[in-house]
Write a protein that holds these residues in place. Sequence first.
Motif, PDB file in Angstrom:
ATOM      1  N   SER A  76     -67.854  69.236 -15.796  1.00 50.27           N
ATOM      2  CA  SER A  76     -66.807  69.719 -16.327  1.00 50.27           C
ATOM      3  C   SER A  76     -65.833  68.728 -16.976  1.00 50.27           C
ATOM      4  N   LEU A  77     -65.761  67.425 -16.054  1.00 51.02           N
ATOM      5  CA  LEU A  77     -65.107  66.180 -16.229  1.00 51.02           C
ATOM      6  C   LEU A  77     -65.854  65.566 -17.728  1.00 51.02           C
ATOM      7  N   ASP A  78     -67.036  65.460 -17.678  1.00 50.68           N
ATOM      8  CA  ASP A  78     -67.858  64.812 -18.693  1.00 50.68           C
ATOM      9  C   ASP A  78     -67.688  65.692 -19.931  1.00 50.68           C
ATOM     10  N   ALA A  79     -67.683  67.095 -19.867  1.00 52.42           N
ATOM     11  CA  ALA A  79     -67.519  67.896 -21.081  1.00 52.42           C
ATOM     12  C   ALA A  79     -66.313  67.736 -21.960  1.00 52.42           C
ATOM     13  N   ALA A  80     -65.344  67.364 -20.974  1.00 47.09           N
ATOM     14  CA  ALA A  80     -63.887  67.317 -21.579  1.00 47.09           C
ATOM     15  C   ALA A  80     -63.752  65.715 -21.776  1.00 47.09           C
ATOM     16  N   GLY A  81     -64.878  64.821 -21.719  1.00 45.55           N
ATOM     17  CA  GLY A  81     -64.716  63.452 -22.214  1.00 45.55           C
ATOM     18  C   GLY A  81     -64.244  62.653 -21.074  1.00 45.55           C
ATOM     19  N   SER A  82     -64.121  63.127 -19.728  1.00 46.47           N
ATOM     20  CA  SER A  82     -63.570  62.119 -18.614  1.00 46.47           C
ATOM     21  C   SER A  82     -64.766  61.895 -18.032  1.00 46.47           C
ATOM     22  N   HIS A  83     -64.685  61.371 -16.788  1.00 48.17           N
ATOM     23  CA  HIS A  83     -65.653  60.805 -15.988  1.00 48.17           C
ATOM     24  C   HIS A  83     -65.521  60.852 -14.498  1.00 48.17           C
ATOM     25  N   LEU A  84     -66.495  61.227 -13.877  1.00 46.24           N
ATOM     26  CA  LEU A  84     -66.357  60.717 -12.366  1.00 46.24           C
ATOM     27  C   LEU A  84     -66.783  59.545 -11.929  1.00 46.24           C
ATOM     28  N   VAL A  85     -66.107  58.911 -10.860  1.00 42.28           N
ATOM     29  CA  VAL A  85     -66.544  57.777 -10.568  1.00 42.28           C
ATOM     30  C   VAL A  85     -66.299  57.800  -9.004  1.00 42.28           C
TER      31      VAL A  85
END
Length: 364
Positions: free
Chosen positions: A152-161
């Motif tokens: 979901s983060l990826d779809a919104a242009g964000s990223h999980l680290v």
Amino acid sequence: MSQRRTTGGAGRATIRDVAERAGVSVASVSRALSGNYPVSEELRRRVMKVVRDLDYVTNAHARSLAGGGTPTVAILINDITGAAFAHVAKGVEGAATLRGWLSIVGTTGDDPERELALVNLMRHQGVDAVILLGGTNDHDEYQLRMARFARSLDAAGSHLVLVGRPPLEGDVPATTIDYDNESGAYAMAGHLLSAGHRRVLMLPGPAELTTAQGRLRDARRAFEAYGVPFDQGLVRHGPYDDEHGYAAARAALHETPDFTAVLAGTDIVAAGAMQALRGAGLRVPDDVSITGYDDIPLASQLTPRLTTVHVPYEEMGRVALRAVADRRQGAGSGGRRRSGEGEHLVLGTHVVVRESVQPPKRRR
């Protein structure tokens, strides 16, 4: 530049635009994006494709993801007073400041449910990245829900680290910045065994934590490599704090007093164990040797100075922020953001030899 078309012909895409383009209900889109409800993989893929096509983000605060405003990174940490991962946060914040980014910090209190809730909240706030620090209780439900949030983060242009914890399983768009936890434990156990110690009190950390599990596993592997029997009765699990180090060492002195060394899971635990040994009239390292893990400033301030495993915590924070910035720069310059792919980077550890270890002597 990505194309964005809405049913109204202007302005930012809405959730209704996503639903209409995907041919599903608004509720179905909401479920696919939230990560809180089970949806079919086919539906999720369809919604995520439309989300990317329309450049849809779930919150107006996420305008920075489209190229405006101040980029923001959320740092989620178990305990803000914990010395080791506070240094990771320092590394993230320092690297973010150099780039003109904003950093915000949240604490999870070692509660997996709170951690997941904070990830969800940050996703709705539209941060450029969510950086999770520290070990975790790695179980199937955690893996499943965190993978949903990562997508979901990826779809919104964000990223999980993920920093200092295992990577998520499968094809999940999350970056893992790790350190060689197991090799550090193996090297430290080998250091004690090479000095002649055979009865070693093990204080690896909480039994359910992946970090502690890895350290104990490879310390045990060192015993096997040296052909030395490993006594499970000398293992004491507990929190990474000085109270546990003190209580565990004191209890061991009554229950299994023949140990000649202590292998502590953190420098803080080692400090507590050292206090218990001194309270029992024992000298470090003359009577009992002791080692730590982390190499925080405290390690070189103790008397004697603590032999420990150095972990490059600040560098891990800088690398984490750099990974996010590189992805964002690549997307902003027309580069491919590698959506759907994960990256796993591992930094090295090493033993720092000081004065808290010497060959064992027979105690009265």
